[in-house]
Write a protein that holds these residues in place. Structure first.
Motif, PDB file in Angstrom:
ATOM      1  N   TYR A   8       0.834  -1.202   0.000  1.00 36.83           N
ATOM      2  CA  TYR A   8       0.000   0.000   0.000  1.00 36.83           C
ATOM      3  C   TYR A   8       0.872   1.258   0.000  1.00 36.83           C
ATOM      4  CZ  TYR A   8      -3.456   3.447   1.504  1.00 36.83           C
ATOM      5  OH  TYR A   8      -4.253   4.561   1.595  1.00 36.83           O
ATOM      6  N   TYR A   9       1.927   1.239   0.826  1.00 41.63           N
ATOM      7  CA  TYR A   9       2.834   2.395   0.911  1.00 41.63           C
ATOM      8  C   TYR A   9       3.510   2.646  -0.435  1.00 41.63           C
ATOM      9  CZ  TYR A   9       6.889   5.191   2.259  1.00 41.63           C
ATOM     10  OH  TYR A   9       7.843   6.178   2.326  1.00 41.63           O
ATOM     11  N   SER A  10       3.955   1.570  -1.092  1.00 40.30           N
ATOM     12  CA  SER A  10       4.636   1.737  -2.383  1.00 40.30           C
ATOM     13  C   SER A  10       3.677   2.262  -3.454  1.00 40.30           C
ATOM     14  CB  SER A  10       5.270   0.415  -2.835  1.00 40.30           C
ATOM     15  OG  SER A  10       4.272  -0.550  -3.094  1.00 40.30           O
ATOM     16  N   VAL A  11       2.426   1.816  -3.416  1.00 44.45           N
ATOM     17  CA  VAL A  11       1.424   2.303  -4.372  1.00 44.45           C
ATOM     18  C   VAL A  11       1.162   3.792  -4.159  1.00 44.45           C
ATOM     19  CG1 VAL A  11      -1.025   2.183  -5.014  1.00 44.45           C
ATOM     20  CG2 VAL A  11       0.282   0.080  -4.744  1.00 44.45           C
ATOM     21  N   GLN A  12       1.013   4.182  -2.884  1.00 45.76           N
ATOM     22  CA  GLN A  12       0.791   5.584  -2.568  1.00 45.76           C
ATOM     23  C   GLN A  12       1.967   6.460  -2.960  1.00 45.76           C
ATOM     24  OE1 GLN A  12      -2.204   6.886  -1.347  1.00 45.76           O
ATOM     25  NE2 GLN A  12      -2.860   4.784  -1.785  1.00 45.76           N
ATOM     26  N   LYS A  13       3.177   5.900  -2.772  1.00 51.04           N
ATOM     27  CA  LYS A  13       4.392   6.653  -3.127  1.00 51.04           C
ATOM     28  C   LYS A  13       4.473   6.871  -4.641  1.00 51.04           C
ATOM     29  CE  LYS A  13       9.217   6.807  -1.735  1.00 51.04           C
ATOM     30  NZ  LYS A  13      10.347   6.057  -1.109  1.00 51.04           N
ATOM     31  N   ARG A  14       4.084   5.828  -5.410  1.00 49.07           N
ATOM     32  CA  ARG A  14       4.100   5.944  -6.884  1.00 49.07           C
ATOM     33  C   ARG A  14       3.075   6.969  -7.345  1.00 49.07           C
ATOM     34  NH1 ARG A  14       5.021   0.285  -7.059  1.00 49.07           N
ATOM     35  NH2 ARG A  14       2.792  -0.135  -7.366  1.00 49.07           N
ATOM     36  N   LYS A  15       1.924   7.001  -6.655  1.00 48.70           N
ATOM     37  CA  LYS A  15       0.884   7.980  -7.023  1.00 48.70           C
ATOM     38  C   LYS A  15       1.371   9.411  -6.820  1.00 48.70           C
ATOM     39  CE  LYS A  15      -3.318   5.276  -6.199  1.00 48.70           C
ATOM     40  NZ  LYS A  15      -4.517   5.133  -5.330  1.00 48.70           N
ATOM     41  N   LYS A  16       2.095   9.616  -5.703  1.00 47.27           N
ATOM     42  CA  LYS A  16       2.618  10.951  -5.417  1.00 47.27           C
ATOM     43  C   LYS A  16       3.714  11.336  -6.421  1.00 47.27           C
ATOM     44  CE  LYS A  16       1.649  11.025  -0.481  1.00 47.27           C
ATOM     45  NZ  LYS A  16       2.203  11.012   0.886  1.00 47.27           N
TER      46      LYS A  16
END
Length: 200
Positions: free
Chosen positions: A191-199
Motif C-alpha cells: 500500500y505504501y509503495s502504491v501511494q508513493k508511486r501515485k505521489k
C-alpha cells in the motif's frame, strides 16, 4: 484464575445461544478487553458437533463486533473530540494535530481500519482514532466488517477442525497470528509503495 473466570462466563453466555456470542463479541470489540478466541473457538467446536450453525455464529460474531466498534467510534467522535479540543493543549496536543489526523484518516482510514482489526491488542482500539478523525462512517463500517469478519472466520474454523485439542489450538493460533501479522506487513508495504508511486 482469569482463564477459569472467562470460561465460566462463556459457559453462562452460551446458554443464551447466539445472543450470548453477540453480547460477548460486543464486549470484545468495545473498550473492554476480552479475547475473541475464548468465544469463537468453542463456538466453532459446537458447530462441528452440529449444536450450532456456522452461518449464525458468524452473523452473531460480526454483529457484535460491529456494535462494539461503533460504540468506540461514537464515543470518540462525540466525547473525545470535544475533550481533546478543550484540554489537548495541556498534553501538548495542538489543534493542527487533530487536523492532520483528520487528513490521514480521510486518505488512509480504510487500510488502517482493516489492518488494525487483525492485530491483537489493536483491534479494539482502532475505532477510537477513526472516531476522533471523523472518518467516513460507511468506509469505517465496511473495513471494520471485513477485518472483523476475517478474524472471526479464522477462529471459528480453528474451533471447527481442532476444537477438542487445547494444545493444538494454542500452537495453531500462534502460527496463524504470526502469519497474519506477516501478511499485514506485506500489505502495508504494498500500500505504501502504491501511494508513493501515485505521489511521484
Amino acid at each position: 484464575m482469569i482463564r477459569e473466570l472467562a470460561q465460566d462466563l462463556v459457559d453462562l453466555i452460551f446458554e443464551w445461544g447466539y445472543l450470548g456470542i453477540f453480547l460477548l463479541m460486543t464486549v470484545e470489540s468495545s473498550f473492554i478487553p476480552f479475547p475473541s478466541e475464548v468465544v469463537l473457538v468453542p463456538a466453532g467446536y459446537l458447530a462441528s458437533k452440529g449444536d450450532m450453525s456456522i452461518s449464525m455464529i458468524m452473523a452473531s460474531a460480526l454483529g457484535g463486533s460491529m456494535v462494539g466498534a461503533l460504540i468506540n467510534y461514537y464515543l470518540a467522535l462525540s466525547l473525545g473530540r470535544r475533550v481533546l479540543a478543550k484540554y489537548g493543549k495541556y498534553f501538548f496536543i495542538k489543534e493542527n494535530a487533530l487536523d492532520k489526523m483528520d487528513s490521514y484518516f480521510a486518505k488512509h482510514g480504510h487500510i488502517s481500519t482493516f489492518i488494525g482489526r487483525l492485530i491483537p491488542g489493536i483491534r479494539q482500539l482502532i475505532s477510537i482514532p477513526a472516531g476522533l478523525a471523523r472518518m467516513n462512517l460507511a468506509v469505517f463500517s465496511t473495513y471494520t466488517a471485513l477485518g472483523a469478519g476475517l478474524w472471526a472466520l479464522i477462529l471459528v474454523m480453528l474451533g471447527y477442525f481442532i476444537g477438542e485439542n487445547e494444545e493444538l489450538i494454542s500452537m495453531y493460533l500462534k502460527q496463524i497470528t504470526i502469519t497474519v501479522l506477516i501478511a499485514l506487513v506485506l500489505l502495508a508495504s504494498w500500500y505504501y509503495s502504491v501511494q508513493k508511486r501515485k505521489k511521484g
